[in-house]
Scaffold this motif. Structure first.
Motif, PDB file in Angstrom:
ATOM      1  N   TYR A  26       0.836  -1.209   0.000  1.00 45.86           N
ATOM      2  CA  TYR A  26       0.000   0.000   0.000  1.00 45.86           C
ATOM      3  C   TYR A  26       0.868   1.255   0.000  1.00 45.86           C
ATOM      4  O   TYR A  26       0.522   2.259  -0.622  1.00 45.86           O
ATOM      5  CB  TYR A  26      -0.960   0.014   1.202  1.00 45.86           C
ATOM      6  N   THR A  27       2.009   1.200   0.682  1.00 44.40           N
ATOM      7  CA  THR A  27       2.951   2.322   0.674  1.00 44.40           C
ATOM      8  C   THR A  27       3.489   2.551  -0.729  1.00 44.40           C
ATOM      9  O   THR A  27       3.578   3.694  -1.199  1.00 44.40           O
ATOM     10  CB  THR A  27       4.118   2.043   1.647  1.00 44.40           C
ATOM     11  N   ILE A  28       3.835   1.475  -1.413  1.00 43.86           N
ATOM     12  CA  ILE A  28       4.335   1.582  -2.779  1.00 43.86           C
ATOM     13  C   ILE A  28       3.266   2.156  -3.697  1.00 43.86           C
ATOM     14  O   ILE A  28       3.527   3.051  -4.502  1.00 43.86           O
ATOM     15  CB  ILE A  28       4.822   0.211  -3.291  1.00 43.86           C
ATOM     16  N   VAL A  29       2.030   1.669  -3.569  1.00 39.73           N
ATOM     17  CA  VAL A  29       0.927   2.178  -4.389  1.00 39.73           C
ATOM     18  C   VAL A  29       0.726   3.668  -4.133  1.00 39.73           C
ATOM     19  O   VAL A  29       0.553   4.448  -5.074  1.00 39.73           O
ATOM     20  CB  VAL A  29      -0.375   1.384  -4.120  1.00 39.73           C
ATOM     21  N   ASN A  33       1.103   6.525  -6.905  1.00 36.61           N
ATOM     22  CA  ASN A  33      -0.038   7.405  -7.169  1.00 36.61           C
ATOM     23  C   ASN A  33       0.329   8.879  -6.981  1.00 36.61           C
ATOM     24  O   ASN A  33      -0.134   9.731  -7.741  1.00 36.61           O
ATOM     25  CB  ASN A  33      -1.231   7.025  -6.297  1.00 36.61           C
ATOM     26  N   MET A  34       1.184   9.180  -5.992  1.00 41.98           N
ATOM     27  CA  MET A  34       1.641  10.565  -5.823  1.00 41.98           C
ATOM     28  C   MET A  34       2.427  11.023  -7.048  1.00 41.98           C
ATOM     29  O   MET A  34       2.272  12.151  -7.510  1.00 41.98           O
ATOM     30  CB  MET A  34       2.507  10.703  -4.569  1.00 41.98           C
ATOM     31  N   GLU A  35       3.234  10.129  -7.571  1.00 46.21           N
ATOM     32  CA  GLU A  35       4.007  10.445  -8.772  1.00 46.21           C
ATOM     33  C   GLU A  35       3.073  10.716  -9.959  1.00 46.21           C
ATOM     34  O   GLU A  35       3.284  11.661 -10.723  1.00 46.21           O
ATOM     35  CB  GLU A  35       4.957   9.282  -9.081  1.00 46.21           C
ATOM     36  N   LEU A  36       2.037   9.900 -10.088  1.00 43.04           N
ATOM     37  CA  LEU A  36       1.064  10.105 -11.164  1.00 43.04           C
ATOM     38  C   LEU A  36       0.322  11.429 -10.996  1.00 43.04           C
ATOM     39  O   LEU A  36       0.088  12.141 -11.971  1.00 43.04           O
ATOM     40  CB  LEU A  36       0.069   8.942 -11.212  1.00 43.04           C
ATOM     41  N   GLU A  37      -0.048  11.756  -9.756  1.00 46.02           N
ATOM     42  CA  GLU A  37      -0.748  13.018  -9.497  1.00 46.02           C
ATOM     43  C   GLU A  37       0.126  14.210  -9.868  1.00 46.02           C
ATOM     44  O   GLU A  37      -0.360  15.197 -10.418  1.00 46.02           O
ATOM     45  CB  GLU A  37      -1.180  13.102  -8.034  1.00 46.02           C
ATOM     46  N   LYS A  38       1.425  14.132  -9.572  1.00 43.27           N
ATOM     47  CA  LYS A  38       2.346  15.206  -9.933  1.00 43.27           C
ATOM     48  C   LYS A  38       2.435  15.383 -11.446  1.00 43.27           C
ATOM     49  O   LYS A  38       2.742  16.467 -11.931  1.00 43.27           O
ATOM     50  CB  LYS A  38       3.737  14.941  -9.364  1.00 43.27           C
ATOM     51  N   MET A  39       2.157  14.301 -12.168  1.00 42.00           N
ATOM     52  CA  MET A  39       2.155  14.348 -13.632  1.00 42.00           C
ATOM     53  C   MET A  39       0.807  14.832 -14.167  1.00 42.00           C
ATOM     54  O   MET A  39       0.603  14.907 -15.372  1.00 42.00           O
ATOM     55  CB  MET A  39       2.467  12.955 -14.197  1.00 42.00           C
ATOM     56  N   GLN A  51       0.638  -0.729 -16.503  1.00 47.07           N
ATOM     57  CA  GLN A  51       1.718  -0.265 -17.369  1.00 47.07           C
ATOM     58  C   GLN A  51       2.701   0.612 -16.585  1.00 47.07           C
ATOM     59  O   GLN A  51       3.918   0.464 -16.715  1.00 47.07           O
ATOM     60  CB  GLN A  51       1.152   0.511 -18.558  1.00 47.07           C
ATOM     61  N   PHE A  52       2.204   1.509 -15.749  1.00 45.68           N
ATOM     62  CA  PHE A  52       3.063   2.385 -14.959  1.00 45.68           C
ATOM     63  C   PHE A  52       3.861   1.564 -13.947  1.00 45.68           C
ATOM     64  O   PHE A  52       5.052   1.795 -13.747  1.00 45.68           O
ATOM     65  CB  PHE A  52       2.214   3.451 -14.254  1.00 45.68           C
TER      66      PHE A  52
END
Length: 82
Positions: A26-29, A33-39, A51-52
């Motif tokens: 869950y920490t990894i997810v 997800n934070m990385e995706l939100e920044k994008m 895919q990500f």
């Protein structure tokens, strides 16, 4: 073996793929997800696009058969606990 066509991976599936605890997955997810939100991408909490995930964890090959085995093992674990 053919790669999975599944669009998202759950934290439980990631735990099975990486052979780690569900709580750590869950920490990894959350980090992915934070990385995706920044994008500027929308995210689904508790899941990450397959895919990500595969881009970030280079060299992994996730198949539908592998995911089915993870789900069956999880179901067996739940049944044992009852």
């Amino acid at each position: 073996m053919e790669k999975t066509k599944q669009m998202y991976l759950t934290a439980r599936e990631i735990a099975g793929i990486l052979n780690m605890s569900v709580s750590y997955s869950y920490t990894i997810v959350a980090q992915l997800n934070m990385e995706l939100e920044k994008m500027g991408k929308y995210v689904i909490h508790g899941k990450v696009p397959t895919q990500f995930f595969l881009e970030k964890f280079y060299g992994l090959n996730v198949t539908d058969e592998m995911l089915e085995q993870i789900r069956l093992k999880e179901k067996e674990d739940v049944d044992k606990a009852m």
